[in-house]
Design an enzyme around this catalytic site. Structure first.
Site, mmCIF file in Angstrom:
data_model
loop_
_atom_site.group_PDB
_atom_site.id
_atom_site.type_symbol
_atom_site.label_atom_id
_atom_site.label_comp_id
_atom_site.label_asym_id
_atom_site.label_seq_id
_atom_site.Cartn_x
_atom_site.Cartn_y
_atom_site.Cartn_z
ATOM 1 N N ASP A 407 -9.414 10.372 11.754
ATOM 2 C CA ASP A 407 -8.579 10.529 10.562
ATOM 3 C C ASP A 407 -7.416 9.528 10.564
ATOM 4 O O ASP A 407 -6.538 9.565 11.415
ATOM 5 C CB ASP A 407 -8.055 11.974 10.557
ATOM 6 C CG ASP A 407 -7.466 12.379 9.223
ATOM 7 O OD1 ASP A 407 -7.242 11.493 8.371
ATOM 8 O OD2 ASP A 407 -7.228 13.580 9.035
ATOM 9 N N ASP A 469 -8.148 15.079 0.085
ATOM 10 C CA ASP A 469 -8.556 16.403 0.573
ATOM 11 C C ASP A 469 -8.960 17.323 -0.576
ATOM 12 O O ASP A 469 -8.176 17.542 -1.500
ATOM 13 C CB ASP A 469 -7.398 17.053 1.336
ATOM 14 C CG ASP A 469 -7.089 16.304 2.617
ATOM 15 O OD1 ASP A 469 -7.671 15.225 2.843
ATOM 16 O OD2 ASP A 469 -6.256 16.810 3.396
HETATM 17 C C1 GLA Z 1 -6.248 15.138 6.648
HETATM 18 C C2 GLA Z 1 -7.749 15.278 6.459
HETATM 19 C C3 GLA Z 1 -8.135 16.737 6.438
HETATM 20 C C4 GLA Z 1 -7.665 17.418 7.720
HETATM 21 C C5 GLA Z 1 -6.171 17.196 7.941
HETATM 22 C C6 GLA Z 1 -5.727 17.639 9.325
HETATM 23 O O1 GLA Z 1 -5.530 15.644 5.569
HETATM 24 O O2 GLA Z 1 -8.177 14.636 5.307
HETATM 25 O O3 GLA Z 1 -9.535 16.891 6.284
HETATM 26 O O4 GLA Z 1 -8.405 16.906 8.790
HETATM 27 O O5 GLA Z 1 -5.842 15.828 7.829
HETATM 28 O O6 GLA Z 1 -4.372 17.400 9.564
#
Ligand code: GLA
Length: 663
Positions: A407, A469
Site C-alpha cells: 500500500d 477505498d
Molecule cells: C488504504 C487502503 C485500504 C486499507 C488502509 C489501511 O486506505 O487503500 O484498503 O488497506 O489503507 O490503512
C-alpha cells in the site's frame, strides 16, 4: 399590445392561483416525518444544515427547511389534489468547499417536473415552484451533479406544500423496503466440486490447495493425474507437496460421499504465473481495522471452513494494516522498537507468533496474506518497508505468507516525483524481491489507480487496486460499489490470467464504518444491491475478497457470497473481464466471454423503480436461438431468439448465462 396582453394574462393567472390557494392548507417539509428521507452522509436535519448549523444558502439565512446531503431522496405521497410545492434550494453556506456541487430534482408520478441545474457553494438560492395537480407520488432528489458527493451539503429551504385534500406524507416505497430473499439454491447432499479449473504454482514452491467441495460430510477425495511431488489427503481434500518440473498437468479431482460422487477437471500449471484466476478470500480491514489480532485471524480461518465459504473456493485469510509496531506509539501492545537491531521486522504484541498463526491457517488448507507498504509507514502509521524491502520479503516468506498487499501511502514522501518511473519503482523493487523467494506470494498493488496502473500492473504484480477505498465512497445517488465498479469496469481490456483489476473488497454483512474505523454494523445495501455487487465483481473477474465480519455471517450474506454458478463466472479460466455494452443513468449491461463460448451477462437497473433491461444477441456476437440461464436462481429460463429482456428490481440485476454451457 402584446406586452399588455401578456401582463394582463399573467395578472389574471396569478390572481386565479392566489384565490384558489386562499382555501388551501399548507405544510412545511420540515414538519413532515423525515425518517424515510435518505441522505448520502449524516442524516437529514429539520431547520438546520446537515452539519447542524443554521440553514443558509449563499448569504441568505432561513429559519425553516431541511438540510440534507447528496445523494438524497424523499418520497411523498399525495392524493392528486395537492396544489404546489415551493422551496429555495442550494448548497448550504457551511459546506465550506468549492468542490461542493449538487442538483435538486422533483419527479411526479415518475416524470421529471423540475430540476435546479448545478448549484455551487456560495451561490444564491434558486427558486423551485411546481404545480402538483394530479400527482400522487412526488420524489425529492438531490444528486451529486455527477462529480462525487464530497461537501455536498444541500438545503431545501422554506419548502412548503399547499394542498386541498389529504396532507402530504413521506413514505418508503415498497421496492426499497426489501426483506432479504435468498436466491441461491441450497447445495445438494451429493458432493459437488467447486472452485477454479486452473491453478498456477512455481516449480519447487510449496503447494497447498484444499479442494472446494459442497455436500454431506464425510467426503472422501481422490485425484488422478496429479504431477509428481503432490499428495492428496483423502479425508480433508487438501493437496500438498511441491512440483519440481515446469509444465501443464491435467488432473481429475473426485469426491465421494454416502449420497453420490462428483468429478472435476483441474489443470495445474507449473510455471511462472500465479493467480491464474482472481484470488478469493477475506481481509481484516473493514471490520477489525486497528483492532486486528492473531485471535481474530485464526477465528476468520475457522469460520471460512465452518460457514462453508472454503467449499466455494474462498482461500486467502489476509491481515490488513495495523499488525506491525506503530511508530512512536506509547501503547505497550502496539508501541516499542519496530525492528530488531539487525533490521528484521517485528509484529506488535497482538501477533505474538506469525509463523504459528500461518501454520494454523495452512493446517486447514487455507492461505495467509499480509499487508505492508513501500513507504516508511503504513496508512495507519505503522512500520513499513522503506529501505528494508529485501529483508521484509524474506521475513514474509519465513513467516509463511502467501499474499502481500503493498500500500503506497507514506511513500509519497520518498518517491521523489510522480512520473511513471517514480510510480512503478517501489512495486518493481518488491516484485523483484518476491520473485527471488522459494515461496509463492501473490502480489496485490494498492496505489489507488495512480499512473493508470491497469496499463502496467501486470509487469510488477498479480492484481492492482484501480480506485480509492470503496468503504469511503459515498457513490452519489447510487451505492458506492456501483461507482467504484463502473470505474474499474472501464479497464476491462487489461485483465488476464495472473493480472487482475482490483476494485476493492466486498463490503456486505456486518461491516465497519470506514471513515471512523467504527465497529461493524449491518450493511445498508438492499438485498438487490448486494446481488448486483457480487454480480458486477464476478463479471469484472475481480478478486473476491470479503471484508465484513466472519463471526457474524448470516444466511443471506452467505447466499450472496457462495453461489457456485456466479463464482464460476469470476473464476473462468479464459480470464476475460466483462465488456461494458451499455451504460446510461438508468441501466448498465456488462457481458463477459467465457471459456466455453457462452457469455455471462449482467443486466443492471440503476433507476429508482423496477424497470426492463435488455440485451440483443448481436451485442455479444451471437445469432438465432440461445439458451438463457438465471445464475442466481441456477435455473434455465428457456431459449430466446434475438435477445433477452426482463424486469429488473431497483438497483438490482438479472445475471444470466447465454449459450450452451459445457460442463
Ligand atoms: C488504504 C487502503 C485500504 C486499507 C488502509 C489501511 O486506505 O487503500 O484498503 O488497506 O489503507 O490503512
Amino acid at each position: 399590445m402584446n406586452n399588455v396582453r401578456s401582463l394582463l394574462g399573467l395578472g389574471l393567472a396569478t390572481l386565479a392561483m392566489a384565490s384558489m390557494e386562499a382555501g388551501a392548507a399548507s405544510v412545511r417539509l420540515d414538519e413532515l416525518d423525515l425518517g424515510p428521507m435518505s441522505c448520502g452522509w449524516g442524516q437529514p436535519r429539520k431547520n438546520k444544515s446537515v452539519t447542524q448549523k443554521p440553514l443558509a444558502i449563499g448569504s441568505q439565512a432561513f429559519a425553516n427547511g431541511v438540510g440534507t446531503h447528496a445523494g438524497s431522496e424523499c418520497w411523498v405521497a399525495l392524493d392528486g389534489q395537492a396544489r404546489t410545492f415551493s422551496a429555495k434550494v442550494g448548497v448550504d453556506a457551511a459546506a465550506g468547499s468549492d468542490r461542493a456541487s449538487v442538483e435538486f430534482m422533483l419527479l411526479g408520478n415518475d416524470v421529471e417536473l423540475w430540476r435546479s441545474g448545478v448549484c455551487k457553494w456560495k451561490e444564491a438560492p434558486r427558486d423551485c415552484r411546481v404545480s402538483l395537480a394530479g400527482i400522487t407520488n412526488l420524489l425529492l432528489v438531490v444528486t451529486d451533479a455527477d462529480d462525487g458527493s464530497g461537501w455536498d451539503h444541500a438545503d431545501w429551504a422554506d419548502a412548503v406544500f399547499e394542498f386541498n385534500g389529504q396532507p402530504p406524507k413521506t413514505f418508503r416505497p415498497k421496492f426499497s423496503l426489501e426483506e432479504p430473499f435468498l436466491l441461491t439454491p441450497a447445495a445438494p447432499a451429493q458432493p459437488r466440486i467447486n472452485g477454479p479449473k486452473v491453478y498456477g504454482v512455481r516449480p519447487g514452491s510449496p503447494f497447498l490447495y484444499r479442494i472446494p467441495c459442497t455436500g454431506q460430510r464425510p467426503v472422501t477425495f481422490s485425484a488422478q493425474g496429479l504431477p509428481e511431488g503432490l499428495a492428496l489427503d483423502p479425508a480433508t481434500g487438501i493437496i500438498t507437496g511441491q512440483v519440481a518440473k515446469a509444465g501443464t498437468y491435467q488432473a481429475t479431482l473426485a469426491a465421494r460421499n454416502a449420497q453420490g460422487q462428483a468429478h472435476r477437471e483441474f489443470r495445474i500449471v507449473v510455471g511462472k504465473t500465479l493467480a491464474l484466476t482472481p484470488p478469493m478470500g477475506w481481509n481484516s480491514w473493514y471490520i477489525h481495522y486497528n483492532r486486528v489480532t492473531d485471535k481474530v485471524m485464526r477465528q476468520a480461518a475457522d469460520q471460512m471452513i465452518a460457514t462453508g465459504m472454503a467449499d466455494y473456493g474462498y482461500q486467502y485469510v489476509n491481515i490488513d494494516d495495523c499488525w506491525m509496531v506503530k511508530v512512536n506509539s506509547k501503547d505497550p501492545m502496539i508501541g516499542g522498537p519496530t525492528r530488531e537491531p539487525n533490521g528484521r521486522l517485528l509484529s506488535n504484541k497482538h501477533f505474538p507468533d506469525m509463523k504459528a498463526m500461518t501454520d494454523y491457517i495452512h493446517a486447514k488448507g487455507l492461505k495467509a496474506g499480509t499487508y505492508i507498504g513501500p513507504g516508511p509507514e503504513t496508512c495507519a502509521g505503522y512500520e513499513a518497508s522503506y529501505g528494508h524491502e529485501a529483508q521484509d520479503a524474506r521475513t514474509f516468506a519465513e513467516w509463511g505468507f502467501d499474499f502481500l498487499k503493498y500500500d503506497w501511502c507514506s511513500y509519497t514522501s520518498k518517491a521523489g516525483g510522480n512520473t511513471l518511473a517514480h510510480l512503478k519503482k517501489p512495486y518493481q523493487l518488491m516484485w523483484g524481491e518476491l520473485l527471488k523467494l522459494d515461496r509463492d506470494i501473490v502480489f496485490n498493488l494498492c496505489q489507488y489507480g495512480m499512473g493508470e496502473v491497469w496499463k502496467w500492473g501486470a509487469e510488477v504484480g498479480h492484481c492492482w487496486r484501480t480506485t480509492g477505498d470503496l468503504g469511503l465512497e459515498s457513490g452519489g445517488g447510487l451505492p458506492g460499489f456501483y461507482k467504484i465498479g463502473f470505474s474499474n469496469a472501464a479497464h476491462w481490456d487489461y485483465a488476464k490470467p495472473g493480472a487482475w483489476n482490483d476494485p476493492d473488497y466486498i463490503l456486505i454483512g456486518w461491516v465497519g464504518n470506514a471513515s471512523g474505523m467504527g465497529e461493524g454494523v449491518p450493511t445498508n445495501l438492499t438485498p438487490n444491491e448486494q446481488y448486483s455487487y457480487m454480480s458486477l465483481w464476478s463479471l469484472m473477474a475481480a478478486p473476491l475478497i470479503f471484508s465484513g465480519d466472519m463471526a457474524k455471517l448470516d444466511d443471506f450474506t452467505l447466499n450472496v457470497l457462495c453461489n457456485h454458478e456466479v463464482i464460476e463466472v469470476d473464476q473462468d479460466p479464459l480470464g476475460k473481464q466483462a465488456l461494458v455494452l451499455r451504460r446510461t443513468k438508468t441501466e448498465a449491461v456488462l457481458a463477459k466471454p467465457m471459456e466455453d463460448g457462452t457469455w455471462a451477462v449482467g443486466l443492471f437497473n440503476l433507476g429508482r423503480a423496477p424497470s426492463k433491461v435488455a440485451v440483443a444477441w448481436q451485442e455479444i456476437s451471437l445469432k438465432g436461438n440461445q439458451k438463457v440461464r438465471d445464475l442466481w436462481r441456477q435455473k434455465d429460463l428457456g431459449t430466446f431468439q434475438d435477445g433477452f429482456e426482463c424486469e429488473v428490481p431497483r438497483h438490482g440485476v438479472s445475471f444470466v448465462r447465454v449459450g450452451t454451457i459445457k460442463p
